[in-house]
Write a protein that holds these residues in place. Structure first.
Motif, PDB file in Angstrom:
ATOM      1  N   GLN A  39       0.844  -1.186   0.000  1.00 47.99           N
ATOM      2  CA  GLN A  39       0.000   0.000   0.000  1.00 47.99           C
ATOM      3  C   GLN A  39       0.876   1.231   0.000  1.00 47.99           C
ATOM      4  O   GLN A  39       1.687   1.430   0.909  1.00 47.99           O
ATOM      5  CB  GLN A  39      -0.932   0.010   1.204  1.00 47.99           C
ATOM      6  CG  GLN A  39      -1.954   1.125   1.166  1.00 47.99           C
ATOM      7  CD  GLN A  39      -3.052   0.938   2.182  1.00 47.99           C
ATOM      8  OE1 GLN A  39      -2.893   0.251   3.182  1.00 47.99           O
ATOM      9  NE2 GLN A  39      -4.209   1.547   1.914  1.00 47.99           N
ATOM     10  N   LYS A  43      -3.153   5.370  -1.789  1.00 52.88           N
ATOM     11  CA  LYS A  43      -3.633   4.342  -2.714  1.00 52.88           C
ATOM     12  C   LYS A  43      -4.224   3.162  -1.941  1.00 52.88           C
ATOM     13  O   LYS A  43      -3.942   2.984  -0.753  1.00 52.88           O
ATOM     14  CB  LYS A  43      -2.492   3.855  -3.606  1.00 52.88           C
ATOM     15  CG  LYS A  43      -1.966   4.919  -4.558  1.00 52.88           C
ATOM     16  CD  LYS A  43      -1.001   4.324  -5.563  1.00 52.88           C
ATOM     17  CE  LYS A  43      -0.536   5.349  -6.576  1.00 52.88           C
ATOM     18  NZ  LYS A  43       0.379   4.777  -7.591  1.00 52.88           N
ATOM     19  N   GLU A  44      -5.014   2.355  -2.632  1.00 50.15           N
ATOM     20  CA  GLU A  44      -5.573   1.168  -2.014  1.00 50.15           C
ATOM     21  C   GLU A  44      -4.512   0.073  -1.910  1.00 50.15           C
ATOM     22  O   GLU A  44      -3.535   0.059  -2.663  1.00 50.15           O
ATOM     23  CB  GLU A  44      -6.754   0.651  -2.836  1.00 50.15           C
ATOM     24  CG  GLU A  44      -7.949   1.589  -2.826  1.00 50.15           C
ATOM     25  CD  GLU A  44      -9.143   0.985  -3.526  1.00 50.15           C
ATOM     26  OE1 GLU A  44     -10.204   1.622  -3.501  1.00 50.15           O
ATOM     27  OE2 GLU A  44      -9.019  -0.119  -4.089  1.00 50.15           O
ATOM     28  N   GLU A  46      -2.798  -3.317  -2.554  1.00 50.49           N
ATOM     29  CA  GLU A  46      -2.728  -4.056  -3.822  1.00 50.49           C
ATOM     30  C   GLU A  46      -2.119  -5.433  -3.589  1.00 50.49           C
ATOM     31  O   GLU A  46      -1.102  -5.558  -2.889  1.00 50.49           O
ATOM     32  CB  GLU A  46      -1.860  -3.255  -4.798  1.00 50.49           C
ATOM     33  CG  GLU A  46      -1.473  -3.949  -6.063  1.00 50.49           C
ATOM     34  CD  GLU A  46      -0.394  -3.217  -6.839  1.00 50.49           C
ATOM     35  OE1 GLU A  46      -0.209  -3.539  -8.024  1.00 50.49           O
ATOM     36  OE2 GLU A  46       0.268  -2.325  -6.282  1.00 50.49           O
ATOM     37  N   GLU A  89       7.800   3.322  -8.477  1.00 49.56           N
ATOM     38  CA  GLU A  89       6.391   3.015  -8.204  1.00 49.56           C
ATOM     39  C   GLU A  89       6.206   1.767  -7.354  1.00 49.56           C
ATOM     40  O   GLU A  89       5.081   1.442  -6.958  1.00 49.56           O
ATOM     41  CB  GLU A  89       5.602   2.879  -9.516  1.00 49.56           C
ATOM     42  CG  GLU A  89       6.227   1.967 -10.541  1.00 49.56           C
ATOM     43  CD  GLU A  89       7.063   2.728 -11.572  1.00 49.56           C
ATOM     44  OE1 GLU A  89       7.823   3.653 -11.181  1.00 49.56           O
ATOM     45  OE2 GLU A  89       6.954   2.375 -12.770  1.00 49.56           O
ATOM     46  N   ALA A  92       6.270   1.440  -1.255  1.00 48.05           N
ATOM     47  CA  ALA A  92       5.039   1.165  -0.511  1.00 48.05           C
ATOM     48  C   ALA A  92       5.393   0.474   0.801  1.00 48.05           C
ATOM     49  O   ALA A  92       6.528   0.022   0.993  1.00 48.05           O
ATOM     50  CB  ALA A  92       4.107   0.269  -1.314  1.00 48.05           C
TER      51      ALA A  92
END
Length: 128
Positions: A39, A43-44, A46, A89, A92
């Motif tokens: 996460q 953002k949600e 994943e 990217e 997280a």
């Protein structure tokens, strides 16, 4: 109850590699699947990868296919996520998850709803 502890998160440059570990303890005998989720801020959560503990079948999210590899060591009750070619990217919090508390009529290993137990997370930061 199953207790999960993640480790291995770090800050790396883009293109680098990391290996995350998830150590499971407690009543792990009914665990069918374990998975990695992530996460990022805003953002949600994943589904990244999942593995069948009995058969070793693996599942990957589209964004990590070909770069990440999930594995497990049943004797050590440990799951791993080898991450290569890391991208910014991929930054997280990464969470480990295990199922086994409920009996499910169908399995969706990359969905949060599959899992009953969660770790506290380990931070992965990839800089460009």
């Amino acid at each position: 109850q199953v207790h999960l502890v993640e480790s291995g998160g770090d800050s790396v440059q883009a293109g680098g590699s990391l290996r995350l570990s998830c150590a499971a303890s407690g009543y792990t005998y009914s665990t069918k699947f374990m998975g990695w989720f992530r996460q990022a801020p805003g953002k949600e959560r994943e589904g990244v990868a999942a593995i069948s503990m009995r058969f070793g079948t693996t599942f990957y999210g589209d964004s990590v296919k070909g770069r990440f590899t999930i594995s497990r060591d049943n004797a050590q009750n440990t799951m791993y996520l080898q991450m290569t070619s890391l991208k910014p990217e991929d930054t997280a919090m990464y969470y480990c998850a295990a199922d086994g508390r409920r009996t499910l009529s169908a399995n969706f290993p990359l969905r949060e709803s599959q899992y009953d137990y969660w770790g506290q997370g380990t931070q992965v930061t990839v800089s460009s």
